[in-house]
Write a protein that holds these residues in place. Structure first.
Motif, PDB file in Angstrom:
ATOM      1  N   HIS A 612     -41.927  62.676  50.620  1.00  0.00           N
ATOM      2  CA  HIS A 612     -41.836  61.548  51.544  1.00  0.00           C
ATOM      3  C   HIS A 612     -40.937  61.912  52.709  1.00  0.00           C
ATOM      4  O   HIS A 612     -40.040  62.749  52.571  1.00  0.00           O
ATOM      5  CB  HIS A 612     -41.260  60.316  50.846  1.00  0.00           C
ATOM      6  CG  HIS A 612     -42.126  59.813  49.734  1.00  0.00           C
ATOM      7  ND1 HIS A 612     -43.264  59.082  49.953  1.00  0.00           N
ATOM      8  CD2 HIS A 612     -42.027  59.985  48.391  1.00  0.00           C
ATOM      9  CE1 HIS A 612     -43.834  58.803  48.778  1.00  0.00           C
ATOM     10  NE2 HIS A 612     -43.103  59.345  47.815  1.00  0.00           N
ATOM     11  N   CYS A 647     -41.698  56.106  56.506  1.00  0.00           N
ATOM     12  CA  CYS A 647     -42.034  57.396  55.903  1.00  0.00           C
ATOM     13  C   CYS A 647     -42.900  58.186  56.874  1.00  0.00           C
ATOM     14  O   CYS A 647     -43.970  57.731  57.272  1.00  0.00           O
ATOM     15  CB  CYS A 647     -42.774  57.187  54.585  1.00  0.00           C
ATOM     16  SG  CYS A 647     -43.350  58.731  53.844  1.00  0.00           S
ATOM     17  N   GLU A 649     -44.152  61.246  56.323  1.00  0.00           N
ATOM     18  CA  GLU A 649     -45.067  62.196  55.664  1.00  0.00           C
ATOM     19  C   GLU A 649     -46.238  61.394  55.084  1.00  0.00           C
ATOM     20  O   GLU A 649     -46.025  60.435  54.335  1.00  0.00           O
ATOM     21  CB  GLU A 649     -44.314  62.938  54.549  1.00  0.00           C
ATOM     22  CG  GLU A 649     -45.094  64.025  53.852  1.00  0.00           C
ATOM     23  CD  GLU A 649     -45.014  65.391  54.536  1.00  0.00           C
ATOM     24  OE1 GLU A 649     -44.127  65.612  55.382  1.00  0.00           O
ATOM     25  OE2 GLU A 649     -45.873  66.232  54.210  1.00  0.00           O
ATOM     26  N   PHE A 650     -47.449  61.806  55.403  1.00  0.00           N
ATOM     27  CA  PHE A 650     -48.611  61.032  54.938  1.00  0.00           C
ATOM     28  C   PHE A 650     -48.750  61.226  53.427  1.00  0.00           C
ATOM     29  O   PHE A 650     -49.327  62.187  52.945  1.00  0.00           O
ATOM     30  CB  PHE A 650     -49.879  61.504  55.657  1.00  0.00           C
ATOM     31  CG  PHE A 650     -50.956  60.462  55.680  1.00  0.00           C
ATOM     32  CD1 PHE A 650     -51.356  59.795  54.524  1.00  0.00           C
ATOM     33  CD2 PHE A 650     -51.582  60.110  56.875  1.00  0.00           C
ATOM     34  CE1 PHE A 650     -52.338  58.829  54.547  1.00  0.00           C
ATOM     35  CE2 PHE A 650     -52.577  59.144  56.906  1.00  0.00           C
ATOM     36  CZ  PHE A 650     -52.956  58.505  55.753  1.00  0.00           C
ATOM     37  N   CYS A 651     -48.201  60.260  52.675  1.00  0.00           N
ATOM     38  CA  CYS A 651     -48.020  60.468  51.243  1.00  0.00           C
ATOM     39  C   CYS A 651     -49.058  59.755  50.386  1.00  0.00           C
ATOM     40  O   CYS A 651     -49.269  60.125  49.240  1.00  0.00           O
ATOM     41  CB  CYS A 651     -46.630  59.995  50.841  1.00  0.00           C
ATOM     42  SG  CYS A 651     -46.342  58.269  51.283  1.00  0.00           S
ATOM     43  N   HIS A 655     -49.284  54.740  52.855  1.00  0.00           N
ATOM     44  CA  HIS A 655     -48.228  55.454  53.574  1.00  0.00           C
ATOM     45  C   HIS A 655     -47.683  54.616  54.733  1.00  0.00           C
ATOM     46  O   HIS A 655     -46.470  54.534  54.959  1.00  0.00           O
ATOM     47  CB  HIS A 655     -48.818  56.780  54.054  1.00  0.00           C
ATOM     48  CG  HIS A 655     -48.228  57.359  55.274  1.00  0.00           C
ATOM     49  ND1 HIS A 655     -46.983  57.943  55.296  1.00  0.00           N
ATOM     50  CD2 HIS A 655     -48.714  57.463  56.540  1.00  0.00           C
ATOM     51  CE1 HIS A 655     -46.737  58.388  56.524  1.00  0.00           C
ATOM     52  NE2 HIS A 655     -47.762  58.107  57.287  1.00  0.00           N
ATOM     53  N   MET A 658     -45.111  52.150  53.887  1.00  0.00           N
ATOM     54  CA  MET A 658     -43.845  52.656  53.364  1.00  0.00           C
ATOM     55  C   MET A 658     -42.813  52.617  54.483  1.00  0.00           C
ATOM     56  O   MET A 658     -42.602  53.597  55.202  1.00  0.00           O
ATOM     57  CB  MET A 658     -44.024  54.074  52.814  1.00  0.00           C
ATOM     58  CG  MET A 658     -42.817  54.556  52.022  1.00  0.00           C
ATOM     59  SD  MET A 658     -43.221  55.981  51.008  1.00  0.00           S
ATOM     60  CE  MET A 658     -41.607  56.333  50.325  1.00  0.00           C
TER      61      MET A 658
HETATM   62 CU1  CUA Z   1     -44.177  58.103  51.656  1.00  0.00          CU
HETATM   63 CU2  CUA Z   1     -45.709  58.338  53.577  1.00  0.00          CU
END
Ligand code: CUA
Length: 666
Positions: A612, A647, A649-651, A655, A658
C-alpha cells in the motif's frame, strides 16, 4: 493467436534449438502465417534474417519464465541502480540509492529513506544530499564468488558509499567517507567480503579548513585508499574497524582486489602523477587535459592490505576526521605500498580469475599491459626498485614485473574475463570489444598466448563491459554486455537526450555475436556486475509481520490488527495505524497546527505484492508500505487544512476508497 501458428512456431523453435538453420544463411525468414518451416508469427512480416531470428530466440524468455542472470547496473548521476534480467534485458527494478524516489517512498518523509539519506550527509544532516553519481557496484563474495547477500555502490560525486541488502533490494546504509571528496572506480569487495575498498579520485586538501591553495597541491592535497570493514552479520560498514592509507595527490582511478594467487592485495590505477591542477586561474596556466599527460608512465598502486591490517592492530595510525589513517611514510616504512610503472593515463586495472595477471589498460596506449603477480611479489620481497616517486614510494622495476603487452586497439578501458582464459577489453575510441588470450597461468601456453583473437564493433562508444560473473574466480563464459555511452541512431528519436545502449553479446559461438540492443532510458549506467540468479537465494517476498526494514527485526512501533490507537502527549501526536486492503485504521488524524505528528504505519498483510501507499497532499509525504513492513513518518503540522491522505499504490478494487483525513485545525 490461434492454435495453428503456435504449433508451427514450436516446430520452428525445435529446429533452431537443434542447430538446424531455417532457410539459407542470410535468407529472410517469413514471419507471416505461411505455415510449417518458418519461424512463424502472426504480426506480419518482420523481415528478419535467419541470424536475427536465431538471436531473438536466444534472448527470448517466455511469459512466466525467469532470466538466469541478473545485472546490477549503476545508474550514474540518476543516483539509482537498475536490476536487469539477462538475456531478456528486461528492467526488473530500479533501486533508489543516493536519490529520492517517490514510488518507493524513499526520501519523502519516511524513516526508510530519510534516515538513510540524512545519515549519509556528513556535513549538514538537516540539508541532506539528495543525489549521487552511482558508479561501481560491488557484490559481496565468499571465496571469490558472488554470494548474493549484499551490494555496495559508490557515489562518484560526493565520495560516499551505499550498502543494499539483497533480501529486500533496499538501500540500508550510506556512509560519507572521511577524507575523501570524490571517488570513481575504486570500489571493490575483497574475496571473502572482509572489506569494501574505496579510493579517492581527485585528491582533496588534508587541511583543517578543507581549503588549500592549488599552489600547494603537492604539499596539502592527498588521496586515500579506504578499507571499510563489513559486518559479517548485517553487511553494514563498520567504520570503527575501518582504516585508510594516505596516498600521494595523484588521481587514483580504477581498482580491483587480488584473488587466489594475489589474495591479500589490492590494486589501484592512477593518472595525473604530474600533479597538474588545470589553469588554476592563471592566464598562462595549462589545462588539466594538457598538463596530466606529460609523463610516459603513471603508477599502479600495489597495496598489501593484510600487512596494513597488522599495522592498524599495532596502533601505528593517526585519527583524521574519525578515521584511522596509516600515514604515507608509515605505509612506505612498513612496505605495504609499492608502485609499478604503467603506461600513461591508464584507466582499467582488472585481475584475472586465477589472480595471476593484473591487466592494465591505458586510455592513451593501444595495449593491455599484463603484470604477473608472482613477479610483482618477488620484486617486492627482493626490493627490486627502479627508483622512488617524489614522496618516497618505491617503484618496482618495470622489466621485472611486466609479463606482456598485448596490442588491442585504440582507447582500451576495462577488461572482463570468461571461463576459458580469455579476456575482453572495451575499446572506447575504436568503439569495439577486443577478445584476447591470457597466458599460461590462464591455460594459454600456445601461440595464441597474449594475443588478440577477435574484435567486435559495438554501437557506440563503449565504456565498461561485463561478463557473467566476470569479476569472480569462476566466470561463466556465456554472456557479455557492452555498456555503450552513445546510441545515436540505434533507437527511434526520443528527444535531445538519448538513451544509452546495452548490447548483449553471445560468447558461446566461435565468434562474438551481438544479439540485442537494449535502451537504457533512466540513467547513465557506468559499471554493472552480472550474477547468476540462483545465487539470490535469500530474496524476501513479504516481511515477517511488523518488520522494521532497517534492521529486519520487529519494529518497536509495530501493531497487529486491533491495536490501532491515537495517543496525544502534549504537542506530540502518536498515531498507530494499520494498513490493509482497502482501509487505514484509524482513517482520521485529529491534528492541530503546531503538533508534531508521529505516524506509525504497519501493513498487516502477508500476501505477496499487497503493498500500500500513503500520500499526504501538500506535505511532501509519500510512503510505500510493503506486506509486513512498518514505516514511520515524523511530520511538523505547520499548515492548517483538511488533507485527504490516500493510498498511492493500486492495491485492490477499492483502492480509490482507501483514503482518510489528516485534519489540521488552525
Ligand atoms: Cu491500498 Cu491502494
Amino acid at each position: 493467436m490461434g492454435n495453428g501458428p503456435q504449433v508451427s512456431r514450436r516446430a520452428a523453435l525445435g529446429m533452431l534449438a537443434g542447430g538446424v538453420v531455417v532457410g539459407a544463411a542470410g535468407a529472410r525468414v517469413g514471419f507471416g502465417a505461411s505455415g510449417e518451416g518458418d519461424v512463424g508469427g502472426t504480426q506480419g512480416d518482420l523481415n528478419l534474417t535467419t541470424e536475427e531470428a536465431q538471436a531473438a530466440l536466444k534472448t527470448y524468455v517466455p511469459p512466466g519464465k525467469y532470466d538466469p542472470y541478473f545485472i546490477f547496473a549503476s545508474g550514474g548521476h540518476s543516483g539509482q541502480m537498475g536490476v536487469i534480467g539477462v538475456p531478456s534485458m528486461r528492467l526488473l527494478k530500479i533501486i533508489p540509492v543516493f536519490s529520492r524516489d517517490s514510488w518507493q517512498g524513499y526520501g519523502f518523509g519516511t524513516d526508510a529513506g530519510n534516515v538513510v539519506l540524512e545519515a549519509g550527509s556528513a556535513d549538514d544532516k538537516s540539508d541532506p544530499l539528495y543525489w549521487g553519481d552511482t558508479h561501481h557496484p560491488a557484490l559481496s563474495e565468499t571465496e571469490g564468488d558472488y554470494d548474493g547477500r549484499w551490494l555496495y555502490i559508490n557515489d562518484r560525486a560526493n565520495g560516499r558509499i551505499a550498502m543494499i541488502d539483497l533480501r529486500d533490494f533496499k538501500t540500508k546504509q550510506i556512509v560519507d567517507i572521511p577524507n575523501i571528496q570524490t571517488s570513481h572506480g575504486g570500489c571493490f569487495v575483497t574475496p571473502n567480503s572482509e572489506y569494501v575498498h574505496i579510493s579517492s579520485m581527485t585528491p582533496s586538501p588534508w587541511t583543517d579548513s578543507g581549503y588549500a591553495s592549488l599552489d600547494r597541491y603537492k604539499e596539502d592535497f592527498r588521496g586515500a585508499s579506504s578499507w571499510l570493514k563489513i559486518d559479517q552479520q548485517t553487511g553494514h560498514l563498520d567504520m570503527a574497524n575501518s582504516f585508510q592509507i594516505e596516498l600521494p595527490p595523484y588521481t587514483q582511478d580504477l581498482a580491483d582486489a587480488g584473488k587466489l594467487t594475489s589474495f591479500g592485495f589490492g590494486f589501484i590505477n592512477s593518472y595525473n602523477t604530474e600533479m597538474a591542477t588545470g589553469t588554476a586561474g592563471k592566464a598562462d596556466g595549462q589545462t588539466l587535459e594538457a598538463g596530466s599527460v606529460a609523463n610516459d608512465f603513471d603508477f599502479l598502486h600495489i597495496i598489501d592490505w593484510q600487512k596494513a591490517e597488522q599495522v592498524v592492530a599495532d596502533g601505528k595510525t593517526t585519527v583524521r576526521n574519525g578515521m584511522k589513517v596509516i600515514g604515507l611514510q608509515t605505509a612506505i616504512d612498513e612496505k605495504l605500498l609499492h608502485f609499478a610503472p604503467e603506461p600513461r593515463n591508464p584507466h582499467g586495472i582488472d585481475v584475472n580469475p586465477t589472480g595471476d595477471y593484473l591487466c592494465v589498460s591505458g586510455k592513451l596506449d593501444p595495449h593491455a599491459s599484463v603484470y604477473d603477480f608472482t613477479k610483482v611479489k618477488a620484486a617486492i620481497d627482493s626490493e627490486d626498485y627502479q627508483g622512488t616517486d617524489p614522496f618516497g614510494v618505491p617503484i618496482l622495476t618495470l622489466e621485472s614485473v611486466l609479463e606482456a603487452q598485448v596490442e588491442l586497439g585504440q582507447g582500451p578501458l576495462h577488461t572482463q574475463f570468461d571461463d576459458k582464459g580469455y579476456a575482453y577489453t572495451s575499446l572506447f575510441v575504436d568503439t569495439a570489444v577486443a577478445k584476447w588470450a591470457l597466458g599460461p597461468k590462464a591455460g594459454h601456453d600456445g601461440a595464441d598466448a597474449f594475443t588478440r583473437v577477435e574484435t567486435l564493433p559495438v554501437q557506440n562508444n563503449i565504456g565498461h563491459l561485463v561478463t557473467a560473473e566476470g569479476d569472480t574466480v569462476n566466470p561463466n563464459g556465456q554472456w557479455l554486455v557492452a555498456l555503450n555511452k552513445w546510441s545515436i541512431d540505434r533507437f527511434p528519436p526520443v528527444g535531445t537526450l538519448h538513451p544509452q545502449n546495452f548490447q548483449l553479446v553471445d560468447l558461446t559461438g566461435s565468434n562474438m555475436k551481438i544479439l540485442l540492443d537494449s535502451p537504457i532510458g533512466w540513467g547513465e549506467p557506468h559499471y554493472v556486475q552480472m550474477i547468476s540468479a540462483d545465487k539470490l537465494t535469500n530474496v524476501m517476498q513479504v516481511y515477517e509481520p511488523g518488520t522494521d526494514p532497517a534492521t529486519f527485526a520487529t519494529s518497536e512501533f509495530a501493531i497487529e490488527a486491533g491495536e490501532e490507537r491515537v495517543e496525544r502527549k502534549g504537542k506530540d501526536l502518536h498515531v498507530y495505524m494499520s494498513v490493509l486492503r482497502s482501509h487505514y485504521t484509524p482513517d482520521f488524524i485529529p491534528g492541530k497546527v503546531g503538533d508534531k505528528l508521529h505516524l506509525h504505519l504497519t501493513n498487516v498483510e502477508q500476501t505477496p505484492d499487497a503493498t500500500h501507499g500513503f500520500a499526504i497532499p501538500q506535505y511532501n509525504v509519500e510512503a510505500s508500505i510493503d506486506p509486513g513492513e512498518v514505516v514511520n513518518i515524523d511530520l511538523d503540522l505547520n499548515r492548517a487544512g483538511s488533507f485527504a491522505m490516500y493510498c498511492s499504490e493500486f492495491c485492490s478494487a477499492l483502492h480509490l476508497e482507501m483514503q482518510g483525513w489528516l485534519q489540521v485545525q488552525p
